[in-house]
Design an enzyme around this catalytic site. Structure first.
Site: not given
Length: 276
Positions: A32-34, A58, A147-148, A185
């Protein structure tokens, strides 16, 4: 929705798009963050492009590149449901046509990348810089959404865009949390029930620090003690108070303070932060 796997196909698509383009780069395992980043891009742009690419440069030698979740079909279904125009899903050979020793080396600025995550994960932000700048070059977005939650990454990308004179607006987006306040996450799937309950100490520590600030406490040393007491049952990598140049603070600076935490619940390493 188009799913494009090659640079040539992406360039062909981009060549024919004249209106604004929003870009949401991801490594997949969308949550849901994405979704919130994609939805904001859809509102603010005529076209939205999302990338799904697990970037090997990375990840460190002992990190979870091979184990990183890759539910591509699920990710594509979500993007289509939301109304994304294009999902770019390149192979590693597309993004990195040369072997490591033959590539142009890009390095994240040391003053932003040497501490915190950079100290824990050597070379991580160099890899982030490599892939983000390549994606920006290919997509040429009007706006890009980050995102922060990955605060240090956000600051580095903002700096790179300004330093390299790129005509891209970087749009910081608020942290999205689950109903129990844990920051969303892709790595949360690794947590079992006991570890997830333990992990709730992370947002709780930040909430208590914010409450103390609201009540007038400004000394970072005292605020750190409050946070570490709540985090005592986790393996804490760091709990640091910095300004937006990631310089350590002794006293809270309103609108210029970042409180960053990294801690492990079981084997899962989680990040969270508070922008004051």
């Amino acid at each position: 929705m188009q799913v494009l796997e090659t640079i040539s196909d992406l360039r062909e698509y981009r060549k024919n798009v004249k209106e604004s383009v929003g870009f949401v780069p991801t490594m997949g395992a969308l949550h849901k963050g994405h979704q919130s980043l994609i939805e904001r891009s859809l509102k603010e742009n005529f076209h939205t492009i999302t990338s799904v690419f697990v970037n090997p440069t990375q990840f460190g030698a002992n990190e979870d590149f091979s184990a990183y979740p890759r539910p591509l079909e699920k990710d594509l279904a979500l993007c289509e449901k939301l109304g994304v125009d294009v999902v770019f899903v390149p192979k590693i050979s597309e993004m990195y046509p040369y072997k490591s020793e033959q590539r142009l080396k890009l390095y994240a600025p040391k003053f932003l990348s040497h501490s915190l995550e950079g100290a824990m994960r050597k070379g991580h932000f160099d890899g982030v810089a490599q892939v983000v700048l390549r994606l920006f070059h290919l997509v040429n977005p009007t706006r890009a959404y980050f995102g922060k939650k990955d605060a240090q990454q956000l600051l580095i990308i903002q700096h790179l865009v300004k330093d390299l004179l790129l005509d891209i607006e970087i749009v910081p987006c608020e942290i999205v949390r689950d109903s129990d306040h844990l920051a969303l996450s892709s790595r949360n799937v690794y947590l079992n029930a006991v570890e997830r309950k333990q992990a709730l100490a992370i947002p709780k520590a930040l909430e208590n620090i914010q409450q103390a600030i609201d009540m007038g406490e400004k000394a970072c040393e005292m605020l750190k003690k409050i946070g570490l007491e709540i985090l005592k049952n986790l393996e804490v990598d760091y709990l640091e108070f910095c300004n937006h140049k990631l310089e350590p603070l002794k006293i809270i600076e309103p609108t210029n303070t970042l409180i960053l935490v990294a801690a492990r619940a079981g084997k899962t390493r989680l990040l969270d932060n508070l922008w004051v």
